[in-house]
Design a protein around this motif. Structure first.
Motif, short mmCIF file in Angstrom:
data_model
loop_
_atom_site.label_atom_id
_atom_site.label_comp_id
_atom_site.label_asym_id
_atom_site.label_seq_id
_atom_site.Cartn_x
_atom_site.Cartn_y
_atom_site.Cartn_z
N VAL A 129 9.67 10.45 -6.49
CA VAL A 129 10.45 9.76 -7.51
C VAL A 129 11.18 8.56 -6.92
CG1 VAL A 129 12.41 10.01 -9.10
CG2 VAL A 129 10.70 11.83 -8.92
N THR A 130 11.74 8.72 -5.74
CA THR A 130 12.47 7.62 -5.11
C THR A 130 11.54 6.46 -4.75
OG1 THR A 130 14.22 9.03 -4.26
CG2 THR A 130 13.83 6.98 -3.08
N GLN A 131 10.35 6.77 -4.24
CA GLN A 131 9.40 5.72 -3.92
C GLN A 131 9.01 4.94 -5.18
OE1 GLN A 131 6.24 6.86 -0.91
NE2 GLN A 131 7.31 8.81 -1.05
N GLU A 132 8.88 5.63 -6.29
CA GLU A 132 8.57 4.96 -7.56
C GLU A 132 9.71 4.04 -7.97
OE1 GLU A 132 9.09 6.67 -11.78
OE2 GLU A 132 7.01 7.14 -11.25
N SER A 133 10.95 4.51 -7.82
CA SER A 133 12.11 3.71 -8.20
C SER A 133 12.19 2.43 -7.38
CB SER A 133 13.41 4.51 -8.02
OG SER A 133 13.50 5.54 -8.99
N ILE A 134 12.05 2.55 -6.07
CA ILE A 134 12.18 1.38 -5.19
C ILE A 134 11.03 0.41 -5.42
CG2 ILE A 134 12.24 0.61 -2.80
CD1 ILE A 134 13.63 3.23 -2.09
N ALA A 135 9.83 0.93 -5.64
CA ALA A 135 8.66 0.07 -5.83
C ALA A 135 8.77 -0.77 -7.10
CB ALA A 135 7.39 0.91 -5.88
N SER A 136 9.56 -0.32 -8.07
CA SER A 136 9.65 -1.01 -9.35
C SER A 136 10.23 -2.42 -9.21
CB SER A 136 10.51 -0.20 -10.32
OG SER A 136 10.73 -0.91 -11.52
N GLU A 137 11.43 -2.52 -8.64
CA GLU A 137 12.08 -3.82 -8.51
C GLU A 137 12.67 -4.07 -7.12
OE1 GLU A 137 14.94 -4.58 -11.66
OE2 GLU A 137 13.95 -3.09 -12.93
N GLY A 138 12.58 -3.06 -6.25
CA GLY A 138 13.23 -3.18 -4.95
C GLY A 138 14.73 -2.99 -5.04
N LEU A 139 15.20 -2.50 -6.17
CA LEU A 139 16.64 -2.36 -6.41
C LEU A 139 17.01 -0.90 -6.64
CD1 LEU A 139 17.21 -5.32 -8.91
CD2 LEU A 139 17.76 -5.30 -6.48
N ILE A 140 18.12 -0.49 -6.04
CA ILE A 140 18.69 0.84 -6.29
C ILE A 140 20.20 0.67 -6.44
CG2 ILE A 140 19.23 3.09 -5.24
CD1 ILE A 140 16.39 2.95 -6.26
N GLN A 141 20.76 1.29 -7.45
CA GLN A 141 22.22 1.21 -7.64
C GLN A 141 22.91 2.52 -7.29
OE1 GLN A 141 23.38 -0.63 -11.31
NE2 GLN A 141 25.57 -0.61 -10.81
N ALA A 142 22.16 3.62 -7.31
CA ALA A 142 22.77 4.91 -7.00
C ALA A 142 21.73 5.82 -6.36
CB ALA A 142 23.32 5.57 -8.26
N VAL A 143 22.21 6.72 -5.52
CA VAL A 143 21.36 7.79 -4.98
C VAL A 143 22.07 9.11 -5.23
CG1 VAL A 143 22.32 7.43 -2.66
CG2 VAL A 143 20.20 8.72 -2.95
N ILE A 144 21.35 10.06 -5.82
CA ILE A 144 21.89 11.39 -6.11
C ILE A 144 21.23 12.37 -5.16
CG2 ILE A 144 20.20 11.72 -7.98
CD1 ILE A 144 23.76 13.09 -8.12
N VAL A 182 17.89 4.43 -9.77
CA VAL A 182 18.46 5.64 -9.19
C VAL A 182 17.44 6.27 -8.23
CG1 VAL A 182 19.39 7.95 -9.63
CG2 VAL A 182 19.89 6.07 -11.22
N ALA A 183 17.88 6.56 -7.02
CA ALA A 183 17.07 7.29 -6.04
C ALA A 183 17.51 8.74 -6.01
CB ALA A 183 17.21 6.66 -4.66
N VAL A 184 16.58 9.62 -5.64
CA VAL A 184 16.85 11.06 -5.62
C VAL A 184 16.50 11.61 -4.24
CG1 VAL A 184 16.36 13.29 -6.70
CG2 VAL A 184 16.27 11.20 -8.07
N ALA A 185 17.34 12.50 -3.73
CA ALA A 185 17.05 13.15 -2.45
C ALA A 185 17.52 14.60 -2.52
CB ALA A 185 17.75 12.43 -1.31
N SER A 186 16.80 15.48 -1.84
CA SER A 186 17.14 16.90 -1.82
C SER A 186 16.92 17.45 -0.42
CB SER A 186 16.28 17.69 -2.82
OG SER A 186 16.45 17.23 -4.14
N THR A 187 17.66 18.49 -0.09
CA THR A 187 17.48 19.15 1.20
C THR A 187 17.84 20.62 1.07
OG1 THR A 187 18.07 19.12 3.55
CG2 THR A 187 19.81 18.57 1.99
N GLY A 188 17.15 21.47 1.80
CA GLY A 188 17.42 22.90 1.72
C GLY A 188 16.14 23.70 1.85
N VAL A 189 16.09 24.82 1.16
CA VAL A 189 14.97 25.74 1.28
C VAL A 189 13.74 25.20 0.54
CG1 VAL A 189 14.18 28.09 0.80
CG2 VAL A 189 16.54 27.69 1.51
#
Length: 409
Positions: free
Chosen positions: A66-81, A117-124
């Motif tokens: 999802v994050t790669q798709e967001s960045i590829a769109s315009e090269g812009l990110i305003q938030a990361v969750i 918006v970029a998305v990141a997760s970590t854990g199991v």
């Protein structure tokens, strides 16, 4: 490209990801973990130019897609969750839907474009997201720019980490102050080929996404790619940089007369975070730095340095304060680059143990005393050229086994 060693960049020990102008952050307890904060956000006041590098694992987690798709769109990110406790990896179509929903919910809450918006997760790995708790957690997020907001974010992204990882640097470019802050998590499953675990960098520099991507890739190869804890690569590794341009400097590019200053600042930020991750390796008691020189190329030196610091036999010897330089030789012998076995120098700290492949007498007691320190340096010289490089890792202790034997419980 070698890491820049100039002194135009100043460290700000009290700084954070919120020191650069125009950034806010937050972290809350959404209930994904028993009591610790587990959901965080970084928010730029305006859309920021963005660059990122990702794990080379074949099993890239849904948030990375999802994050790669967001960045590829315009090269812009305003938030990361970002959430901890669940990696949202190997979760099929449902995992991808959940990552998209996280992006949409964050965008709706703060009135942003979804693709910003970029998305990141970590854990199991292999567990589905508790989306009801994620949704409620996003509603609770109230980003601010005070020190406590930075700490809340940093706490929310941790898993088995024992400490928060952060740094901040500033420099003068075009006569104006430019600032860069970093935050990271990671202590296990660290042996990356493009990035490492999760690292987030904010800066008020003015730079296009394409040039920022070029800089990040170059610097990552010498910093995040040069750490290893256990030889395993995560499904979720990502380094993401946001540059919102609020410093007011002219646009940076490789043609800018002070481009090297920006590269130095990004290098120092990345190296600091990388070393903090290596130092906080699961069960670690010592940070190990390996410096290799005298190789035919810098790539050879970096590869050999990482081979040494990643050797379980070297790591256990360091843990036991055993000056067994034969294990270092064993690690070098496995490398793919051409080695002249008749001309190798090895030192552990100030103690030279091998010179031109001839063993030297040394005091075991003095060596053991040095190896009892929290920071251990190994230097290798190969007499073949001008190449040089470094790598960082940690020792391998009994506690590493204990931590990973009960990771899910």
């Amino acid at each position: 490209m070698q890491l820049v060693t100039q002194t135009k960049v100043t460290e700000l020990p009290m700084g954070s990801i919120l020191t650069p102008k125009g950034f806010r952050a937050a972290g809350v307890h959404a209930g994904l973990r028993y009591s610790k904060k587990d959901l965080g956000m970084i928010l730029s006041d305006t859309p920021a130019q963005c660059a990122a590098v990702y794990t080379t694992s074949h099993f890239q987690a849904a948030p990375l897609i999802v994050t790669q798709e967001s960045i590829a769109s315009e090269g812009l990110i305003q938030a990361v969750i970002v959430n901890s406790a669940c990696a949202n990896a190997c979760t099929g179509d449902q995992g991808l839907k959940d990552a998209y929903q996280m992006r949409k919910s964050a965008a709706d809450k703060f009135n942003l474009k979804e693709l910003h918006v970029a998305v990141a997760s970590t854990g199991v790995i292999g567990e589905y997201m508790q989306m009801d708790k994620i949704e409620e957690g996003i509603k609770m997020l109230e980003p601010g720019n005070e020190a406590l907001h930075s700490e809340d974010f940093q706490t929310a992204i941790l898993t088995t980490d024992l400490v928060m990882k952060k740094c901040c640097y500033s420099a003068v470019i075009d006569g104006k102050t430019v600032t860069m802050g970093g935050s990271a998590k990671g202590s296990g499953m660290i042996h990356p080929n493009m990035a490492t675990m999760l690292a987030f960098v904010t800066t008020d520099a003015n730079i296009d996404s394409s040039d920022l991507q070029l800089a990040l890739k170059q610097v990552t190869d010498q910093t995040f790619n040069q750490i290893t804890v256990d030889g395993d690569t995560s499904t979720n590794d990502m380094v993401l940089v946001m540059a919102n341009g609020t410093s007011g400097i002219n646009k940076l590019s490789p043609d800018h007369p002070e481009w090297d200053v920006f590269i130095e600042m990004l290098s120092k930020t990345s190296e600091s975070l990388a070393k903090q991750i290596a130092k906080d390796g699961e069960g670690a008691t010592k940070l190990i730095e390996v410096e290799v020189s005298g190789t035919k190329s810098d790539d050879d030196a970096r590869m050999i340095a990482k081979q040494i610091v990643g050797s379980n036999l070297v790591k256990t010897a360091i843990y036991g304060a055993d000056a067994n330089w034969g294990r270092i030789i064993g690690a070098i012998g496995q490398c793919q680059s051409a080695i002249d076995p008749s001309s190798v120098d090895i030192a552990i700290g100030p103690i030279v143990m091998l010179k031109n492949s001839e063993p030297l007498a040394f005091s075991e007691e003095v060596a053991k005393e040095y190896l009892s320190n929290a920071f251990i340096q190994i230097t290798v010289y190969l007499h073949q050229g001008e190449g040089k490089g470094k790598a960082w890792g940690c020792d391998l202790s009994y506690d590493y086994v204990k931590i990973n034997a009960s990771y899910r419980t």
